[in-house]
Design an enzyme around this catalytic site. Structure first.
Site, PDB file in Angstrom:
ATOM      1  N   PRO A 158       0.921  -1.302  -0.029  1.00 41.06           N
ATOM      2  CA  PRO A 158       0.058  -0.068   0.089  1.00 41.06           C
ATOM      3  C   PRO A 158       0.897   1.500  -0.020  1.00 41.06           C
ATOM      4  O   PRO A 158       0.562   2.382  -0.749  1.00 41.06           O
ATOM      5  CB  PRO A 158      -0.707  -0.120   1.246  1.00 41.06           C
ATOM      6  CG  PRO A 158      -0.965  -1.692   1.591  1.00 41.06           C
ATOM      7  CD  PRO A 158       0.164  -2.074   1.099  1.00 41.06           C
ATOM      8  N   GLY A 161       5.299   1.495  -4.208  1.00 40.55           N
ATOM      9  CA  GLY A 161       4.871   1.440  -5.652  1.00 40.55           C
ATOM     10  C   GLY A 161       6.039   1.523  -6.376  1.00 40.55           C
ATOM     11  O   GLY A 161       6.741   0.403  -6.298  1.00 40.55           O
ATOM     12  N   SER A 162       6.334   2.699  -6.924  1.00 37.63           N
ATOM     13  CA  SER A 162       7.565   2.956  -7.843  1.00 37.63           C
ATOM     14  C   SER A 162       8.897   2.798  -7.023  1.00 37.63           C
ATOM     15  O   SER A 162       9.701   2.223  -7.467  1.00 37.63           O
ATOM     16  CB  SER A 162       7.519   4.250  -8.443  1.00 37.63           C
ATOM     17  OG  SER A 162       6.314   4.149  -9.504  1.00 37.63           O
ATOM     18  N   ILE A 188      -1.691  -7.305  -6.636  1.00 37.87           N
ATOM     19  CA  ILE A 188      -0.978  -8.315  -6.815  1.00 37.87           C
ATOM     20  C   ILE A 188      -1.763  -9.231  -7.893  1.00 37.87           C
ATOM     21  O   ILE A 188      -3.008  -9.913  -7.519  1.00 37.87           O
ATOM     22  CB  ILE A 188      -0.527  -9.310  -5.382  1.00 37.87           C
ATOM     23  CG1 ILE A 188       0.145  -8.489  -4.380  1.00 37.87           C
ATOM     24  CG2 ILE A 188       0.097 -10.551  -6.099  1.00 37.87           C
ATOM     25  CD1 ILE A 188       1.214  -7.634  -4.954  1.00 37.87           C
ATOM     26  N   GLU A 279       9.686  -8.403 -18.227  1.00 36.99           N
ATOM     27  CA  GLU A 279       8.231  -7.965 -18.006  1.00 36.99           C
ATOM     28  C   GLU A 279       8.139  -6.917 -19.108  1.00 36.99           C
ATOM     29  O   GLU A 279       7.022  -7.007 -19.791  1.00 36.99           O
ATOM     30  CB  GLU A 279       8.252  -7.390 -16.453  1.00 36.99           C
ATOM     31  CG  GLU A 279       6.573  -7.134 -16.315  1.00 36.99           C
ATOM     32  CD  GLU A 279       6.730  -6.832 -14.892  1.00 36.99           C
ATOM     33  OE1 GLU A 279       7.787  -6.203 -14.174  1.00 36.99           O
ATOM     34  OE2 GLU A 279       5.658  -6.554 -14.420  1.00 36.99           O
ATOM     35  N   GLY A 378     -20.001   7.829 -30.194  1.00 38.36           N
ATOM     36  CA  GLY A 378     -20.993   7.158 -28.934  1.00 38.36           C
ATOM     37  C   GLY A 378     -20.894   5.595 -28.930  1.00 38.36           C
ATOM     38  O   GLY A 378     -20.910   5.157 -27.830  1.00 38.36           O
ATOM     39  N   GLY A 402       6.468  -1.001 -14.017  1.00 34.85           N
ATOM     40  CA  GLY A 402       7.206   0.361 -13.906  1.00 34.85           C
ATOM     41  C   GLY A 402       6.265   1.327 -14.743  1.00 34.85           C
ATOM     42  O   GLY A 402       6.033   1.356 -15.860  1.00 34.85           O
TER      43      GLY A 402
END
Lengths: 418, 183
Positions: A158, A161-162, A188, A279, A378, A402
């Site tokens: 939480p 992150g980076s 996750i 990744e 639309g 990333g």
């Protein structure tokens, strides 16, 4: 390489037929009704023999390493390539296109499935394979590669992150011969259903968090103290279950510590960074699938949709959108081809190159998909026309593996270091 | 999808070959291979004669079973469910034999990646009519008992009539069917 080979085209056709027959009719169940993607992915793997080829490729690699170890002890431990080959028997050579083709083809309809697949087969198995002991690799990797077991790679928290390692607060404490793990992880992929989880945390020896070693442990579903949340609701990638993990005094033996060592270089940051490069290439493949599909749908719509008495493709503002999409498609396709050709030649992308490829591809996919929504007007805002889903799905390519901002810093650091 | 080898017969002399000529060429190839089971489609999508498989069986002196909706091999015999207008017949025949299958009976397997990579290495023999010991006069236009003198496009289908239901839809349907003398 400027086009797919004959074999690649056969694979693309076969995989596309499979997806259009087996997955597309069920798309709403995966996208909107919470059906997990794993059975469909397993069926795809067994249909094309990918599971058996992955197991055979793993076994062959272990044999090759054992032979190399015999002739030059210690050489393979620090120079282990974490790309995993499919063994396609006689005449089959190692080719990264084998994994990129399913990635691209699935992303045309269901990028979330690639996320679920890539995290299990790519990230999780690679993390164990790159730095694990032989026993650990044999225990977990073949089952992950063949999708027998579903994997999750738990790094994000939480509050982290980076700045994954800097802000990480999950801990491992030594207790006798074991470790006691605590912490919570979020965002996750496969978290709610994973059988095998790579949990990344810091060794708490009473020292300051910034000085702590980063360790990775392999956990199995159902271990006491390990809680896997229900899937989180999110903007896109609905076919990829994302969740939280809560660890309360989970006891893990040394056999679960990747590499069975607390040596940082072998167990922590380096292993995670090697995994990042791989990744990022996968994200480029996903971007290509999304772009290809959005462009096809847009061209079709521009020809069919009539306004002011003529197809909207007659209007130059629509033509501008299509032309920009085609430029993006060509560029991303060329980046993917370049990666395939480099790998076939035994060369590796640097982390900065992988970042550049990821940054460009993710932005291109997001822009193309949003422009496709705009072109559809639309109708584009309605789920029925599919560009809506692809636009929601594409956005995360700029965030996960990333963020764009992190890719930029990796590229810049590399440039300024020269 | 599992083929070990392929044979292609390509020869200018085959231009204009009719169904029987085709069967003669196929029979000559198949005699070289001596397979246990010869599977054919019911008919081609151009000539639609539907006669080649049975001619082939006759030329090879083998039993033939047509319109199979399922095929099971049991030792040295095949058991076939043969589609009929009212259901199906169960038929068995000793191998080798010729079986024609109906469309949509079996869905081909997807090729595995391993199979795709290995496909290029599989042998494909290319043969001519002379290689097969066939007199060129027996095949092609020369050997055909018929000649295609011209090909015309089928008449385009006319657009249907759209009937709007304004509460009298059922009456319009009945009137339409009466006009066709269906009711």
């Amino acid at each position: 390489m400027f086009e797919w080979s004959e074999e690649h085209d056969m694979m693309r056709t076969a995989v596309r037929q499979f997806i259009e027959k087996e997955i597309v009719p069920e798309l709403d169940a995966f996208e909107h009704e919470g059906r997990p993607p794993y059975d469909a992915l397993r069926k795809m793997f067994s249909t094309f023999g990918i599971d058996a080829a992955a197991r055979a490729g793993f076994a062959k690699r272990i044999r090759r390493e054992a032979a190399a170890e015999e002739s030059a002890p210690g050489a393979t431990a620090n120079d282990r390539d974490d790309d995993l080959d499919l063994d396609l028997g006689e005449g089959g050579r190692s080719d990264p296109a084998m994994t990129l083709i399913p990635t691209i083809e699935l992303s045309r309809y269901c990028p979330g499935m690639v996320t679920a697949l890539g995290v299990s087969v790519g990230l999780t198995s690679a993390a164990i394979n790159a730095k694990g002991t032989l026993a650990q690799r044999q225990r977990w990797v073949p089952d992950l590669l063949s999708l027998t077991m579903i994997g999750a790679w738990a790094i994000t928290e939480p509050g982290s992150g980076s700045d994954a390692f800097g802000s990480m607060v999950s801990t491992a404490r030594r207790d006798g011969d074991e470790y006691v793990l605590n912490g919570s992880k979020t965002f996750i992929t496969n978290g709610p259903y994973a059988d095998t989880i790579v949990f990344i945390c810091k060794l708490d020896e009473g020292n300051r968090p910034a000085e702590r070693k980063v360790l990775s442990f392999v956990l199995d579903k159902g271990m006491p103290g390990l809680e896997q949340s229900k899937p989180l609701r999110k903007m896109g990638m609905h076919s990829s279950p994302t969740g939280e993990l809560f660890l309360t005094d989970v006891r893990a033996g040394r056999d679960r510590l990747i590499g069975e060592t607390e040596d940082v270089a072998a167990g922590g940051r380096e292993g995670a960074k090697a995994t990042f490069a791989q990744e990022r290439v996968g994200v480029a493949g996903m971007a290509l699938g999304i772009i290809e599909r959005c462009l096809e749908l847009s061209v079709e719509y521009a020809k069919e949709r009539v306004q002011f008495g003529r197809p909207i493709g007659d209007f130059q503002l629509i033509q501008d959108k299509l032309a920009r999409m085609e430029v993006a498609r060509l560029n991303v396709n060329n980046l993917v081809f370049r990666y395939i050709e480099m790998t076939q030649a035994g060369k590796h992308l640097s982390l900065a190159e992988a970042s550049a490829l990821k940054l460009y591809s993710a932005r291109a996919a997001s822009e193309v998909a949003m422009e496709a929504v705009q072109l559809f007007g639309g109708n584009g805002y309605m789920s029925e026309f599919r560009v809506e889903q692809l636009a929601r799905d594409a956005k995360v390519l700029q965030i996960y593996a990333g963020t764009d901002e992190i890719q930029i810093t990796h590229i810049a650091k590399d440039l300024l270091r020269r | 999808m599992g083929a070990a080898k392929a044979v292609i017969v390509s020869d200018d002399a085959l231009r204009g070959t009719d169904a029987l000529g085709t069967a003669k060429v196929l029979a000559a190839v198949i005699k070289r291979e001596m397979p246990d089971l010869i599977l054919c489609a019911t008919e081609s999508s151009d000539g639609y004669t539907g006669t080649t498989p049975v001619q082939l069986a006759e030329l090879l002196g083998l039993p033939s079973i047509t319109f199979a909706k399922s095929v099971a091999v049991d030792g040295s015999s095949v058991k076939v469910e043969r589609q009929t207008e009212s259901g199906y017949d169960e038929v068995t025949a000793p191998t080798p034999c010729v079986v024609t299958v109906t469309a949509g009976v079996v869905e081909p397997r997807y090729p595995s990646f391993k199979g795709i990579m290995a496909a290029k290495g599989k042998p494909v023999d290319q043969l001519t009519v002379a290689d097969l010991g066939i007199d060129a006069g027996q095949v092609g236009s020369a050997g055909a008992g018929q000649e295609v003198v011209s090909v015309q496009p089928a008449e385009a289908r006319q657009g249907g009539e759209i009937v709007v239901d304004e509460g009298d839809g059922h009456e319009k349907i009945v009137a339409f069917l009466e006009q066709l003398k269906v009711i």
